[in-house]
Design an enzyme around this catalytic site. Structure first.
Site, PDB file in Angstrom:
ATOM      1  N   ARG A 169      -7.772 -21.223  -1.272  1.00  0.00           N
ATOM      2  CA  ARG A 169      -6.698 -20.745  -0.407  1.00  0.00           C
ATOM      3  C   ARG A 169      -5.488 -21.654  -0.526  1.00  0.00           C
ATOM      4  O   ARG A 169      -5.589 -22.859  -0.258  1.00  0.00           O
ATOM      5  CB  ARG A 169      -7.188 -20.695   1.052  1.00  0.00           C
ATOM      6  CG  ARG A 169      -6.142 -20.148   2.015  1.00  0.00           C
ATOM      7  CD  ARG A 169      -6.666 -20.109   3.448  1.00  0.00           C
ATOM      8  NE  ARG A 169      -5.650 -19.616   4.362  1.00  0.00           N
ATOM      9  CZ  ARG A 169      -4.683 -20.357   4.887  1.00  0.00           C
ATOM     10  NH1 ARG A 169      -4.609 -21.640   4.617  1.00  0.00           N
ATOM     11  NH2 ARG A 169      -3.787 -19.821   5.707  1.00  0.00           N
ATOM     12  N   LYS A 225       6.371  -1.713   1.913  1.00  0.00           N
ATOM     13  CA  LYS A 225       5.173  -1.139   2.548  1.00  0.00           C
ATOM     14  C   LYS A 225       4.039  -2.157   2.433  1.00  0.00           C
ATOM     15  O   LYS A 225       3.117  -2.033   1.623  1.00  0.00           O
ATOM     16  CB  LYS A 225       4.817   0.211   1.929  1.00  0.00           C
ATOM     17  CG  LYS A 225       3.984   1.083   2.878  1.00  0.00           C
ATOM     18  CD  LYS A 225       4.069   2.537   2.532  1.00  0.00           C
ATOM     19  CE  LYS A 225       3.069   3.377   3.306  1.00  0.00           C
ATOM     20  NZ  LYS A 225       3.235   3.397   4.760  1.00  0.00           N
ATOM     21  N   LEU A 228      11.034   1.519   7.016  1.00  0.00           N
ATOM     22  CA  LEU A 228      10.410   2.006   5.786  1.00  0.00           C
ATOM     23  C   LEU A 228      11.101   3.304   5.362  1.00  0.00           C
ATOM     24  O   LEU A 228      11.265   4.201   6.188  1.00  0.00           O
ATOM     25  CB  LEU A 228       8.918   2.269   6.038  1.00  0.00           C
ATOM     26  CG  LEU A 228       8.146   2.651   4.788  1.00  0.00           C
ATOM     27  CD1 LEU A 228       7.808   1.410   3.972  1.00  0.00           C
ATOM     28  CD2 LEU A 228       6.889   3.415   5.123  1.00  0.00           C
ATOM     29  N   ARG A 258       8.223   4.154  -4.643  1.00  0.00           N
ATOM     30  CA  ARG A 258       8.217   3.245  -3.489  1.00  0.00           C
ATOM     31  C   ARG A 258       7.195   2.119  -3.695  1.00  0.00           C
ATOM     32  O   ARG A 258       7.441   0.967  -3.335  1.00  0.00           O
ATOM     33  CB  ARG A 258       7.938   4.016  -2.189  1.00  0.00           C
ATOM     34  CG  ARG A 258       8.121   3.143  -0.957  1.00  0.00           C
ATOM     35  CD  ARG A 258       8.039   3.936   0.331  1.00  0.00           C
ATOM     36  NE  ARG A 258       6.715   4.510   0.532  1.00  0.00           N
ATOM     37  CZ  ARG A 258       6.390   5.304   1.554  1.00  0.00           C
ATOM     38  NH1 ARG A 258       7.306   5.629   2.452  1.00  0.00           N
ATOM     39  NH2 ARG A 258       5.167   5.794   1.673  1.00  0.00           N
ATOM     40  N   GLU A 282      12.609   2.690  13.751  1.00  0.00           N
ATOM     41  CA  GLU A 282      11.576   3.667  13.389  1.00  0.00           C
ATOM     42  C   GLU A 282      10.438   3.562  14.394  1.00  0.00           C
ATOM     43  O   GLU A 282      10.556   2.856  15.394  1.00  0.00           O
ATOM     44  CB  GLU A 282      11.076   3.409  11.968  1.00  0.00           C
ATOM     45  CG  GLU A 282      10.496   2.015  11.756  1.00  0.00           C
ATOM     46  CD  GLU A 282       9.965   1.780  10.340  1.00  0.00           C
ATOM     47  OE1 GLU A 282       9.697   2.732   9.608  1.00  0.00           O
ATOM     48  OE2 GLU A 282       9.788   0.597   9.995  1.00  0.00           O
ATOM     49  N   HIS A 337      -0.997 -21.162  -0.109  1.00  0.00           N
ATOM     50  CA  HIS A 337       0.062 -20.178   0.152  1.00  0.00           C
ATOM     51  C   HIS A 337       0.824 -19.767  -1.101  1.00  0.00           C
ATOM     52  O   HIS A 337       1.173 -18.614  -1.278  1.00  0.00           O
ATOM     53  CB  HIS A 337       1.058 -20.721   1.185  1.00  0.00           C
ATOM     54  CG  HIS A 337       0.521 -20.714   2.582  1.00  0.00           C
ATOM     55  ND1 HIS A 337      -0.568 -21.464   2.957  1.00  0.00           N
ATOM     56  CD2 HIS A 337       0.920 -20.040   3.691  1.00  0.00           C
ATOM     57  CE1 HIS A 337      -0.810 -21.260   4.235  1.00  0.00           C
ATOM     58  NE2 HIS A 337       0.075 -20.393   4.707  1.00  0.00           N
ATOM     59  N   TYR A 347       0.827  -1.207   0.000  1.00  0.00           N
ATOM     60  CA  TYR A 347       0.000   0.000   0.000  1.00  0.00           C
ATOM     61  C   TYR A 347       0.859   1.254   0.000  1.00  0.00           C
ATOM     62  O   TYR A 347       2.075   1.195   0.165  1.00  0.00           O
ATOM     63  CB  TYR A 347      -0.965  -0.006   1.182  1.00  0.00           C
ATOM     64  CG  TYR A 347      -0.345   0.318   2.533  1.00  0.00           C
ATOM     65  CD1 TYR A 347       0.497  -0.575   3.193  1.00  0.00           C
ATOM     66  CD2 TYR A 347      -0.593   1.544   3.153  1.00  0.00           C
ATOM     67  CE1 TYR A 347       1.053  -0.269   4.420  1.00  0.00           C
ATOM     68  CE2 TYR A 347      -0.034   1.858   4.392  1.00  0.00           C
ATOM     69  CZ  TYR A 347       0.783   0.942   5.016  1.00  0.00           C
ATOM     70  OH  TYR A 347       1.341   1.243   6.232  1.00  0.00           O
TER      71      TYR A 347
HETATM   72  N1  PDD Z   1       2.688   5.011   7.628  1.00  0.00           N
HETATM   73  N2  PDD Z   1       7.432   3.803   8.959  1.00  0.00           N
HETATM   74  C1  PDD Z   1       6.284   3.116   9.037  1.00  0.00           C
HETATM   75  C2  PDD Z   1       6.314   1.757   9.650  1.00  0.00           C
HETATM   76  C3  PDD Z   1       5.085   3.685   8.559  1.00  0.00           C
HETATM   77  O1  PDD Z   1       3.952   2.985   8.615  1.00  0.00           O
HETATM   78  C4  PDD Z   1       5.111   4.991   8.011  1.00  0.00           C
HETATM   79  C5  PDD Z   1       3.886   5.668   7.483  1.00  0.00           C
HETATM   80  C6  PDD Z   1       6.342   5.677   7.955  1.00  0.00           C
HETATM   81  C7  PDD Z   1       6.466   7.064   7.366  1.00  0.00           C
HETATM   82  O2  PDD Z   1       6.432   7.027   5.965  1.00  0.00           O
HETATM   83  P1  PDD Z   1       5.871   8.254   5.122  1.00  0.00           P
HETATM   84  O3  PDD Z   1       6.640   9.439   5.531  1.00  0.00           O
HETATM   85  O4  PDD Z   1       6.128   7.871   3.719  1.00  0.00           O
HETATM   86  O5  PDD Z   1       4.403   8.425   5.447  1.00  0.00           O
HETATM   87  C8  PDD Z   1       7.487   5.050   8.434  1.00  0.00           C
HETATM   88  C9  PDD Z   1       1.479   5.463   6.967  1.00  0.00           C
HETATM   89  C10 PDD Z   1       1.193   6.923   7.087  1.00  0.00           C
HETATM   90  C11 PDD Z   1       0.324   4.580   7.369  1.00  0.00           C
HETATM   91  O6  PDD Z   1       0.553   3.391   7.465  1.00  0.00           O
HETATM   92  O7  PDD Z   1      -0.801   5.063   7.523  1.00  0.00           O
END
Ligand code: PDD
Length: 291
Positions: A104, A151, A207, A51, A183, A106, A32
């Site tokens: 289903r 992501k 991320l 990304r 993070e 894997h 996403y």
């Molecule tokens: N999340 N690290 C993680 C684990 C995140 O889920 C996010 C953002 C970030 C920051 O990334 P960015 O600056 O590109 O938003 C770092 C989004 C906002 C979410 O899951 O809703």
């Protein structure tokens, strides 16, 4: 009712339905993006698309749309969801899953028809006075997998960590992997250590945040000394400022960590400077003077 996009159709939210056999539902097999739009202008769309491509490549899924198609859908969806409140800012959520298989299993299905879903949410307008109050955070062991640069919609580790923070009256968790800060549960982390703005280097354990990259770029442009380097939990505990950054939260100062005040318990001078720089950047974006 908001309008969402699902597999080629624009629908009222309550009419958008997917099969229970969708691999996103069964396996969290998808990726996403969350893209902010200020006054209808998308922040760093190209970087978000890059990304997304990296995430799709990592899970071996073909990009179902071209960059131009993504852009057209995002722009149409923003128009389909006109502003209702005082805030003219939105965030666009989009996700791609490996689609609906016959049963289903894997392993990847042979015929892959990705599911593409998109929705728009309000972004609360930034109130500097409110932001300045800051939030509290706790450090937690980073229990996630070794591909945090993807992501992925599989966010179980992140949500358990975020909830653990909430259970401890903290807004967010700061994750520690082998003694190093990675993070937040849904954000990147910056710290001011010896007057230098520090954030962990990108790699497989965090991320690569688009907001993170923008802040680094703005720090360089505005002569704020910064360093991308590994830093330890011990260094974090001694930091004079700590921030969370993300597309939806922008730059959030942390004023309490593990029950102790960060510096004097107030947002710091470098945050004060950066939040103004960031808001100016957004104003320029609204006027079409930045991307
Ligand atoms: N999340 N690290 C993680 C684990 C995140 O889920 C996010 C953002 C970030 C920051 O990334 P960015 O600056 O590109 O938003 C770092 C989004 C906002 C979410 O899951 O809703």
């Amino acid at each position: 009712m908001s309008v969402v996009y699902l597999n080629g159709e624009y629908l009222p939210l309550d009419q958008a339905k997917i099969s229970v056999l969708d691999r996103g539902f069964l396996f969290a097999d998808g990726v996403y993006e969350v893209i902010p739009a200020y006054g209808g202008r998308l922040l760093r769309m190209q970087e978000h698309m890059q990304r997304l491509q990296n995430s799709l490549d990592a899970i071996r899924l073909k990009n179902p749309l071209s960059s131009q198609q993504w852009l057209s859908i995002v722009e149409k969806l923003l128009i389909e969801n006109p502003n209702s409140g005082p805030g003219e800012d939105k965030s666009v959520y989009l996700q791609v899953t490996r689609g609906v298989a016959a049963k289903r299993n894997h392993g990847f299905p042979e015929e892959v028809n990705q599911t593409v879903f998109m929705m728009v949410n309000e972004l609360a307008p930034v109130n500097k006075e409110e932001l300045r109050k800051g939030v509290s955070a706790i450090t937690l062991d980073d229990i996630r997998w070794k591909a945090c640069n993807v992501k992925s919609i599989s966010l179980l580790g992140n949500i358990l960590l975020r909830q653990q923070a909430h259970d401890n009256d903290a807004a967010e968790a700061i994750l520690i992997n082998d003694g190093l800060v990675t993070e937040g549960a849904a954000s990147n982390v910056f710290a001011v250590i010896n007057d230098v703005l520090v954030t962990a280097p990108t790699g497989t354990q965090l991320l690569p945040g688009i907001t993170r990259d923008l802040i680094i770029e703005l720090a360089v442009k505005n002569n704020i000394s910064y360093e991308e380097r590994d830093f330890t939990e011990q260094e974090l505990l001694m930091a004079s400022e700590i921030w969370f950054t993300s597309s939806t939260k922008e730059i959030l100062p942390v004023v309490e960590l593990n029950g102790n005040l960060v510096a004097n318990g107030k947002s710091g001078p470098i945050w004060e400077k950066m939040i103004d720089i960031y808001q100016t950047y957004k104003i320029k974006l609204r006027l079409g003077e930045s991307s």
